[in-house]
Design an enzyme around this catalytic site. Sequence first.
Site, PDB file in Angstrom:
ATOM      1  N   GLY A  52       0.863  -1.443   0.281  1.00 49.05           N
ATOM      2  CA  GLY A  52       0.000   0.119   0.152  1.00 49.05           C
ATOM      3  C   GLY A  52       1.140   0.903  -0.170  1.00 49.05           C
ATOM      4  O   GLY A  52       1.261   1.697  -1.202  1.00 49.05           O
ATOM      5  N   ASN A 241     -13.926 -16.865 -11.520  1.00 47.96           N
ATOM      6  CA  ASN A 241     -14.458 -16.014  -9.648  1.00 47.96           C
ATOM      7  C   ASN A 241     -13.961 -17.714  -8.726  1.00 47.96           C
ATOM      8  O   ASN A 241     -14.412 -18.192  -8.634  1.00 47.96           O
ATOM      9  CB  ASN A 241     -15.618 -15.783  -9.240  1.00 47.96           C
ATOM     10  CG  ASN A 241     -15.448 -14.614  -8.266  1.00 47.96           C
ATOM     11  OD1 ASN A 241     -15.539 -14.907  -7.526  1.00 47.96           O
ATOM     12  ND2 ASN A 241     -15.685 -13.078  -8.894  1.00 47.96           N
ATOM     13  N   THR A 263      -7.036 -13.408  -2.641  1.00 50.90           N
ATOM     14  CA  THR A 263      -7.744 -12.522  -3.008  1.00 50.90           C
ATOM     15  C   THR A 263      -7.537 -11.332  -2.330  1.00 50.90           C
ATOM     16  O   THR A 263      -7.065 -11.346  -0.306  1.00 50.90           O
ATOM     17  CB  THR A 263      -9.664 -13.667  -3.369  1.00 50.90           C
ATOM     18  OG1 THR A 263      -9.570 -12.802  -1.605  1.00 50.90           O
ATOM     19  CG2 THR A 263      -9.106 -14.150  -4.468  1.00 50.90           C
ATOM     20  N   HIS A 266      -9.023  -8.384   2.386  1.00 48.37           N
ATOM     21  CA  HIS A 266      -9.309  -7.032   3.548  1.00 48.37           C
ATOM     22  C   HIS A 266      -9.251  -5.869   3.356  1.00 48.37           C
ATOM     23  O   HIS A 266     -10.223  -4.871   4.006  1.00 48.37           O
ATOM     24  CB  HIS A 266      -7.571  -7.102   3.611  1.00 48.37           C
ATOM     25  CG  HIS A 266      -6.912  -6.538   3.051  1.00 48.37           C
ATOM     26  ND1 HIS A 266      -6.318  -6.390   1.746  1.00 48.37           N
ATOM     27  CD2 HIS A 266      -6.606  -5.206   2.364  1.00 48.37           C
ATOM     28  CE1 HIS A 266      -5.624  -5.737   1.417  1.00 48.37           C
ATOM     29  NE2 HIS A 266      -6.078  -4.800   1.695  1.00 48.37           N
ATOM     30  N   ILE A 273     -13.906  -9.190  -6.113  1.00 46.93           N
ATOM     31  CA  ILE A 273     -14.872  -9.107  -7.075  1.00 46.93           C
ATOM     32  C   ILE A 273     -15.660  -9.975  -6.791  1.00 46.93           C
ATOM     33  O   ILE A 273     -15.784 -11.577  -7.114  1.00 46.93           O
ATOM     34  CB  ILE A 273     -13.905 -10.195  -9.100  1.00 46.93           C
ATOM     35  CG1 ILE A 273     -12.736  -9.215  -8.927  1.00 46.93           C
ATOM     36  CG2 ILE A 273     -14.440  -9.535 -10.037  1.00 46.93           C
ATOM     37  CD1 ILE A 273     -12.611  -7.692  -9.016  1.00 46.93           C
ATOM     38  N   CYS A 409      16.112 -17.142   4.483  1.00 41.11           N
ATOM     39  CA  CYS A 409      16.404 -18.219   5.416  1.00 41.11           C
ATOM     40  C   CYS A 409      14.919 -17.408   6.749  1.00 41.11           C
ATOM     41  O   CYS A 409      16.102 -17.351   7.452  1.00 41.11           O
ATOM     42  CB  CYS A 409      16.784 -19.005   5.054  1.00 41.11           C
ATOM     43  SG  CYS A 409      18.209 -19.163   5.716  1.00 41.11           S
TER      44      CYS A 409
HETATM   45  P1  NAD Z   1      -3.342  -8.390  -4.736  1.00 39.28           P
HETATM   46  O1  NAD Z   1      -4.653  -6.568  -4.525  1.00 39.28           O
HETATM   47  O2  NAD Z   1      -2.151  -7.406  -5.127  1.00 39.28           O
HETATM   48  O3  NAD Z   1      -3.829  -9.558  -5.709  1.00 39.28           O
HETATM   49  C1  NAD Z   1      -4.949  -9.856  -5.508  1.00 39.28           C
HETATM   50  C2  NAD Z   1      -5.976 -11.199  -5.994  1.00 39.28           C
HETATM   51  O4  NAD Z   1      -6.856 -11.455  -5.803  1.00 39.28           O
HETATM   52  C3  NAD Z   1      -6.002 -10.297  -7.865  1.00 39.28           C
HETATM   53  O5  NAD Z   1      -5.006 -10.880  -8.875  1.00 39.28           O
HETATM   54  C4  NAD Z   1      -6.980 -10.342  -8.128  1.00 39.28           C
HETATM   55  O6  NAD Z   1      -7.590  -9.992  -9.564  1.00 39.28           O
HETATM   56  C5  NAD Z   1      -7.932 -11.571  -7.378  1.00 39.28           C
HETATM   57  N1  NAD Z   1      -9.363 -11.418  -7.106  1.00 39.28           N
HETATM   58  C6  NAD Z   1     -10.106 -10.964  -6.244  1.00 39.28           C
HETATM   59  N2  NAD Z   1     -11.048 -11.435  -6.308  1.00 39.28           N
HETATM   60  C7  NAD Z   1     -11.419 -12.349  -6.547  1.00 39.28           C
HETATM   61  C8  NAD Z   1     -11.812 -13.748  -6.574  1.00 39.28           C
HETATM   62  N3  NAD Z   1     -13.186 -13.482  -6.542  1.00 39.28           N
HETATM   63  N4  NAD Z   1     -11.830 -15.109  -7.130  1.00 39.28           N
HETATM   64  C9  NAD Z   1     -10.597 -15.015  -7.661  1.00 39.28           C
HETATM   65  N5  NAD Z   1      -9.629 -13.948  -8.190  1.00 39.28           N
HETATM   66  C10 NAD Z   1      -9.584 -12.790  -7.325  1.00 39.28           C
HETATM   67  O7  NAD Z   1      -2.911  -8.512  -3.106  1.00 39.28           O
HETATM   68  P2  NAD Z   1      -1.777  -9.407  -2.829  1.00 39.28           P
HETATM   69  O8  NAD Z   1      -0.338  -8.168  -2.623  1.00 39.28           O
HETATM   70  O9  NAD Z   1      -1.508 -10.478  -3.644  1.00 39.28           O
HETATM   71  O10 NAD Z   1      -2.249  -9.588  -1.262  1.00 39.28           O
HETATM   72  C11 NAD Z   1      -3.453 -10.573  -0.675  1.00 39.28           C
HETATM   73  C12 NAD Z   1      -4.051 -10.816   0.065  1.00 39.28           C
HETATM   74  O11 NAD Z   1      -2.827 -11.338   1.074  1.00 39.28           O
HETATM   75  C13 NAD Z   1      -4.260  -9.637   1.163  1.00 39.28           C
HETATM   76  O12 NAD Z   1      -5.530  -8.912   1.895  1.00 39.28           O
HETATM   77  C14 NAD Z   1      -3.149  -8.679   1.763  1.00 39.28           C
HETATM   78  O13 NAD Z   1      -3.160  -7.996   2.872  1.00 39.28           O
HETATM   79  C15 NAD Z   1      -3.193 -10.817   2.586  1.00 39.28           C
HETATM   80  N6  NAD Z   1      -1.478 -10.822   2.519  1.00 39.28           N
HETATM   81  C16 NAD Z   1      -1.131 -11.982   3.240  1.00 39.28           C
HETATM   82  C17 NAD Z   1       0.108 -11.941   3.962  1.00 39.28           C
HETATM   83  C18 NAD Z   1       1.024 -13.019   4.558  1.00 39.28           C
HETATM   84  O14 NAD Z   1       1.796 -13.053   5.232  1.00 39.28           O
HETATM   85  N7  NAD Z   1      -0.174 -13.690   4.766  1.00 39.28           N
HETATM   86  C19 NAD Z   1       1.184 -11.432   3.429  1.00 39.28           C
HETATM   87  C20 NAD Z   1       0.889  -9.581   3.065  1.00 39.28           C
HETATM   88  C21 NAD Z   1      -0.447  -9.402   3.122  1.00 39.28           C
END
Ligand code: NAD
EC number: 4.2.1.49
Length: 554
Positions: A52, A241, A263, A266, A273, A409
Amino acid sequence: MTQATEAPVFRAPHGTHLHCKGWLQEAALRMLMNNLDPDVAERPEDLIVYGGLGKAARNWDCFNAIVKELKHLGDDETLLIQSGKPVGVVKTHPDAPRVLIANSNLVPRWATWEHFRELDRKGLMMYGQMTAGSWIYIGSQGIVQGTYETFAEAARQHFGGSLAGTWTLTAGLGGMGGAQPLSVTMNGGVALCVEVDRTRIEKRLATRYLDEWTDSLDEAMARVQRYVAEKKAVSIGLLGNASEILPELVRRGARPHLVTDQTSAHDEYNGYIPAGLTLEAAAAMRKSDPEGYVKRALDSMRAHVEAMLAFQKTGSVTFDYGNNIRAQAQRAGCADAFAFPGFVPAFIRPLFCKGIGPFRWAALSGDPEDIAVTDRAMMELFPENEGMIRWIKAASEKIAFQGLPARICWIGAGERHLAGLKFNELVREGKLKAPIVIGRDHLDSGSVASPNRETEAMKDGSDAVSDWPLLNAMTACSGGASWVSLHHGGGVGMGFSQHSGVVIVADGTERADRCIRRVLWNDPAMGVFRHADAGYDSAREHAERIGLHVPLPR
Ligand code: NAD
């Protein structure tokens, strides 16, 4: 301070020529610039590194002032950074940190996005995320490794140590989620990744994080069955989707071994979507009917989570991957959304109990061969750590460096100081061309309080206690880290987390030996203390094994 109009392009200097009075100051300078390298940062022109609005400095005037101060900073001085702005230089000593950083901290009563944005607009604050404002971000390698480690732990807990012969169903191939297919296949499994945006699938194919794709569910399932039977590690992108595909797979009686989701759930307005909408229709509806869009997105997430719950009931190992989809589905009326766990309590906590987390280092020489030397040193130092060795070999083949060559690592308490001392010896002996910067993510075992993520479901209910990151930062300062940071709001947003960062430079000196021995012993030890205190037996046992003193008995 005014915003400078010119946005210069930076890459960290390479080689052994110093621009500062010592290697510690030079390391801070190079890592600040490295965070803004166009190959590393998402929007370097706005000083945004990742996550962000995660920034490296408040504005370009502040950036230039930090560079100037670092160039003049003595070995008995420490530069103070307040939300990305240099605000003072204090008298210290050679073993003290050269830089102390506090980013995005607000008094808890005021710790909201609204108040932060108001201050940000006035030029009084900046969002530091975790490693953006603390100058130790190393590009997407960090995400791949964390995701790899999560699936490796799932494999250890549920599938005898490997994902071979299993398939994982997930969604989202974005910035973070794009690491899922590579991490599953690196662990030997098959990944089926549902993604609604074809350009995201193409990007992951181009960067070789994803192996193949299809827009047919029948075709995808035929391939999954074939690869699972052949125990072939292949990742498949499925254009579709998730809130439609997952319920359909439940209806068909599919039985994935693992189910999760990345996805951007959050953010119900920008990140998810809803079912039944193309990308274009979704973009139009966001403008024409924002409230209707949010309701539709939340309802779709409910269907999505209900399908995940159904898979869980039939035996799939199901977990939330840090995107808050459970809370979103709960808002839409899914009462038992929290029936499956978050990824930290499910897989990462046993590692945190041993102080294990995302240790990382970068070569200030800029020469990839220096990382190859450290890779070999790590494999010699920890020959029994098969998971780490598998990761280092795979990473050296598959991960392209971004900016200064770096490696991540996961190692823990009782190990990190050994790695640091080894790197320092290699610098001293001239086997590395320049010093090594050693650090970690703030997402670590004893450095973060974040009740919806890293400290979710602590055994004693102490999820929201944030004394720990404060103690962690103080420990790093007193041990002699090279720079130390204290942040708020990283990962999950304002009001939801507090965390600290530590960096130490192995410059080959005896002073560095002294500081590394303290800092890289104490820092992961904080994770062991935190978990021993919360009542985890394995943390107590690890403390006893490595000789860590925990004052009170169980
Ligand atoms: P991003 O926004 O770059 O990617 C999200 C993807 O989901 C996009 O490609 C979008 O097209 C797809 N999407 C949206 N709605 C959809 C649906 N209904 N069906 C299928 N695909 C769909 O986000 P990101 O950087 O990849 O982060 C993803 C999530 O993981 C965020 O919520 C983020 O906060 C969380 N996150 C987790 C960790 C962790 O350590 N586990 C770390 C950072 C972020």
